[in-house]
Scaffold this motif. Sequence first.
Motif, PDB file in Angstrom:
ATOM      1  N   LYS A  76      88.206  27.967 -30.006  1.00 61.39           N
ATOM      2  CA  LYS A  76      89.044  28.741 -30.940  1.00 61.39           C
ATOM      3  C   LYS A  76      88.448  28.719 -32.347  1.00 61.39           C
ATOM      4  CE  LYS A  76      93.348  28.087 -28.354  1.00 61.39           C
ATOM      5  NZ  LYS A  76      94.709  27.472 -28.331  1.00 61.39           N
ATOM      6  N   ARG A  77      87.929  27.571 -32.747  1.00 67.25           N
ATOM      7  CA  ARG A  77      87.291  27.486 -34.071  1.00 67.25           C
ATOM      8  C   ARG A  77      86.026  28.339 -34.121  1.00 67.25           C
ATOM      9  NH1 ARG A  77      86.232  21.362 -35.266  1.00 67.25           N
ATOM     10  NH2 ARG A  77      85.274  22.294 -37.143  1.00 67.25           N
ATOM     11  N   ILE A  78      85.264  28.317 -33.049  1.00 65.81           N
ATOM     12  CA  ILE A  78      84.028  29.096 -32.998  1.00 65.81           C
ATOM     13  C   ILE A  78      84.337  30.593 -32.999  1.00 65.81           C
ATOM     14  CG2 ILE A  78      82.035  29.649 -31.543  1.00 65.81           C
ATOM     15  CD1 ILE A  78      82.028  26.646 -30.753  1.00 65.81           C
ATOM     16  N   ALA A  79      85.438  30.987 -32.366  1.00 69.24           N
ATOM     17  CA  ALA A  79      85.835  32.401 -32.373  1.00 69.24           C
ATOM     18  C   ALA A  79      86.012  32.900 -33.809  1.00 69.24           C
ATOM     19  CB  ALA A  79      87.115  32.595 -31.574  1.00 69.24           C
ATOM     20  N   LEU A  94      87.238  35.850 -24.559  1.00 66.09           N
ATOM     21  CA  LEU A  94      87.847  35.467 -25.839  1.00 66.09           C
ATOM     22  C   LEU A  94      86.819  35.614 -26.961  1.00 66.09           C
ATOM     23  CD1 LEU A  94      89.971  34.061 -27.693  1.00 66.09           C
ATOM     24  CD2 LEU A  94      88.985  31.877 -26.944  1.00 66.09           C
ATOM     25  N   LEU A  95      85.617  35.150 -26.719  1.00 67.53           N
ATOM     26  CA  LEU A  95      84.563  35.246 -27.726  1.00 67.53           C
ATOM     27  C   LEU A  95      84.160  36.700 -27.970  1.00 67.53           C
ATOM     28  CD1 LEU A  95      82.345  32.232 -26.598  1.00 67.53           C
ATOM     29  CD2 LEU A  95      84.052  32.273 -28.421  1.00 67.53           C
ATOM     30  N   LYS A  96      84.103  37.482 -26.904  1.00 68.40           N
ATOM     31  CA  LYS A  96      83.759  38.903 -27.049  1.00 68.40           C
ATOM     32  C   LYS A  96      84.813  39.619 -27.898  1.00 68.40           C
ATOM     33  CE  LYS A  96      82.270  42.964 -24.427  1.00 68.40           C
ATOM     34  NZ  LYS A  96      83.130  43.975 -25.070  1.00 68.40           N
ATOM     35  N   ASP A  97      86.067  39.312 -27.648  1.00 61.67           N
ATOM     36  CA  ASP A  97      87.152  39.924 -28.428  1.00 61.67           C
ATOM     37  C   ASP A  97      87.074  39.541 -29.901  1.00 61.67           C
ATOM     38  OD1 ASP A  97      88.090  41.115 -26.136  1.00 61.67           O
ATOM     39  OD2 ASP A  97      89.673  39.631 -25.772  1.00 61.67           O
ATOM     40  N   SER A  98      86.425  38.416 -30.191  1.00 52.55           N
ATOM     41  CA  SER A  98      86.265  37.961 -31.577  1.00 52.55           C
ATOM     42  C   SER A  98      85.021  38.566 -32.241  1.00 52.55           C
ATOM     43  CB  SER A  98      86.172  36.428 -31.620  1.00 52.55           C
ATOM     44  OG  SER A  98      87.357  35.852 -31.100  1.00 52.55           O
ATOM     45  N   GLY A  99      84.225  39.299 -31.457  1.00 52.44           N
ATOM     46  CA  GLY A  99      83.060  39.967 -32.021  1.00 52.44           C
ATOM     47  C   GLY A  99      81.725  39.504 -31.482  1.00 52.44           C
ATOM     48  N   LEU A 100      81.733  38.576 -30.512  1.00 52.60           N
ATOM     49  CA  LEU A 100      80.454  38.104 -29.965  1.00 52.60           C
ATOM     50  C   LEU A 100      79.711  39.252 -29.299  1.00 52.60           C
ATOM     51  CD1 LEU A 100      78.819  35.437 -29.569  1.00 52.60           C
ATOM     52  CD2 LEU A 100      79.747  35.373 -27.245  1.00 52.60           C
ATOM     53  N   ALA A 153      79.133  35.389 -15.203  1.00 51.26           N
ATOM     54  CA  ALA A 153      80.362  35.538 -15.995  1.00 51.26           C
ATOM     55  C   ALA A 153      80.072  36.256 -17.307  1.00 51.26           C
ATOM     56  CB  ALA A 153      80.976  34.167 -16.258  1.00 51.26           C
ATOM     57  N   VAL A 154      78.899  35.996 -17.899  1.00 52.38           N
ATOM     58  CA  VAL A 154      78.485  36.691 -19.124  1.00 52.38           C
ATOM     59  C   VAL A 154      78.425  38.190 -18.879  1.00 52.38           C
ATOM     60  CG1 VAL A 154      76.570  37.034 -20.738  1.00 52.38           C
ATOM     61  CG2 VAL A 154      77.219  34.717 -20.057  1.00 52.38           C
ATOM     62  N   LYS A 155      77.779  38.581 -17.786  1.00 57.66           N
ATOM     63  CA  LYS A 155      77.663  40.001 -17.458  1.00 57.66           C
ATOM     64  C   LYS A 155      79.028  40.603 -17.142  1.00 57.66           C
ATOM     65  CE  LYS A 155      74.044  41.680 -17.194  1.00 57.66           C
ATOM     66  NZ  LYS A 155      73.166  42.283 -18.230  1.00 57.66           N
ATOM     67  N   ALA A 156      79.872  39.846 -16.443  1.00 57.44           N
ATOM     68  CA  ALA A 156      81.203  40.343 -16.077  1.00 57.44           C
ATOM     69  C   ALA A 156      82.082  40.539 -17.305  1.00 57.44           C
ATOM     70  CB  ALA A 156      81.875  39.375 -15.100  1.00 57.44           C
ATOM     71  N   ALA A 157      81.853  39.729 -18.348  1.00 56.99           N
ATOM     72  CA  ALA A 157      82.632  39.845 -19.578  1.00 56.99           C
ATOM     73  C   ALA A 157      82.138  40.985 -20.465  1.00 56.99           C
ATOM     74  CB  ALA A 157      82.596  38.524 -20.344  1.00 56.99           C
ATOM     75  N   GLY A 158      81.045  41.625 -20.071  1.00 53.92           N
ATOM     76  CA  GLY A 158      80.517  42.748 -20.839  1.00 53.92           C
ATOM     77  C   GLY A 158      79.675  42.346 -22.033  1.00 53.92           C
ATOM     78  N   LEU A 159      79.142  41.128 -22.013  1.00 52.11           N
ATOM     79  CA  LEU A 159      78.291  40.648 -23.099  1.00 52.11           C
ATOM     80  C   LEU A 159      76.821  40.864 -22.777  1.00 52.11           C
ATOM     81  CD1 LEU A 159      80.146  37.281 -23.743  1.00 52.11           C
ATOM     82  CD2 LEU A 159      79.895  39.113 -25.434  1.00 52.11           C
ATOM     83  N   SER A 160      76.021  41.003 -23.810  1.00 50.90           N
ATOM     84  CA  SER A 160      74.570  41.018 -23.641  1.00 50.90           C
ATOM     85  C   SER A 160      74.126  39.605 -23.254  1.00 50.90           C
ATOM     86  CB  SER A 160      73.904  41.447 -24.953  1.00 50.90           C
ATOM     87  OG  SER A 160      72.503  41.364 -24.851  1.00 50.90           O
ATOM     88  N   LEU A 161      73.143  39.531 -22.366  1.00 45.85           N
ATOM     89  CA  LEU A 161      72.684  38.233 -21.861  1.00 45.85           C
ATOM     90  C   LEU A 161      71.323  37.858 -22.418  1.00 45.85           C
ATOM     91  CD1 LEU A 161      72.763  35.794 -19.894  1.00 45.85           C
ATOM     92  CD2 LEU A 161      71.767  37.322 -18.158  1.00 45.85           C
ATOM     93  N   CYS A 162      71.258  36.676 -23.005  1.00 47.58           N
ATOM     94  CA  CYS A 162      70.004  36.080 -23.444  1.00 47.58           C
ATOM     95  C   CYS A 162      69.738  34.870 -22.547  1.00 47.58           C
ATOM     96  CB  CYS A 162      70.114  35.651 -24.906  1.00 47.58           C
ATOM     97  SG  CYS A 162      68.609  34.927 -25.599  1.00 47.58           S
ATOM     98  N   SER A 163      68.656  34.910 -21.792  1.00 46.99           N
ATOM     99  CA  SER A 163      68.368  33.809 -20.876  1.00 46.99           C
ATOM    100  C   SER A 163      66.870  33.722 -20.624  1.00 46.99           C
ATOM    101  CB  SER A 163      69.103  34.002 -19.543  1.00 46.99           C
ATOM    102  OG  SER A 163      68.904  32.901 -18.684  1.00 46.99           O
TER     103      SER A 163
END
Length: 320
Positions: A121-124, A151-157, A189-199
């Motif tokens: 929550k703090r990181i968000a 949650l992180l994506k909704d915060s702008g990640l 899970a990263v891909k399912a959340a709709g985030l770009s993946l760095c790996s």
Amino acid sequence: MINKLLTQVLNSAPLGRKDGLYISHVAGDEILELFLAANRLRWAFRSDSVDLCSIVNAKSGDCPENCSYCAQSSKAKADIEKYPLMDRGFIAKRAEEAKAFGAKRFCIVTSGKKTSKPELKRIALMIKDVRRLGLLPCATLGILDKDELSLLKDSGLERYHHNLETSERFFPEICSTHTYAEKIKTIRAVKAAGLSLCSGGIFGLGEEWEDRVDMAIALRELGADSVPVNFLMPVKGTPLEAAGTMHPFEALKIISLYRFILPDREIRVCGGRAQTLGEFNSFVFMAGADGLLIGDYLTTAGRSPEADLRLIEMWGLSAG
């Protein structure tokens, strides 16, 4: 053979494992031929832009995991600074500094297998601050599930970073407190959340070229958008403290291998770049890289951002 593989990739035909292993055996005067071909692929698929990111070690040390390369592991005896999650103001200040020296992305990194709910929550809130500064927020917070990532994506990640580190075969040799399968689950899970993946991973751990090829193919299949290439910096107090530093041309050949197998992805050279490449650091773009981590790493120093910006300009490339 290199020109044949180059033509194949330019014609959008992906390389297979056998092709990757051929590249791994390139030696002698063919090495420069390989670099020139990788450079051509970089221009063809990524143009003249160099993607720059910076990181902050937002929580350091006392990690319960036993990754053999990591100074932050509680199993290591490395002399590093240890501290809990930094406050929001400190992270915002570091993000402002990163923006001032040309970074496009800013990544919040914490030690540990998994970030706790209160920390998340703090990181968000920190992510919102980074986004307001005009930077693209990234995070490296360990093994998270889709709900936590959402949650992180909704915060702008914008992007989540979670390295495979090495091949599935070799992974048990460097860590036994979590599994390769857990990493794959987080990546999906990263891909399912709709985030770009760095790996990506770390090279010089004792892996074989086969492991390097297998990881590149795995990253292609998983849909990694950005692939960080790190080179081991042996740290006193870790199990790999006596490991040597690889030859600069071996490191550059790894970059070229990844450009051939992942032609349209960001190939980002990160930890250990200055220490491993030394005077050959200026070859990173010729070898196929189109992204850099600028500034310091987690527990070790990097090159000055000013020096990297000069290097990009000298190559006639654009930062951003």
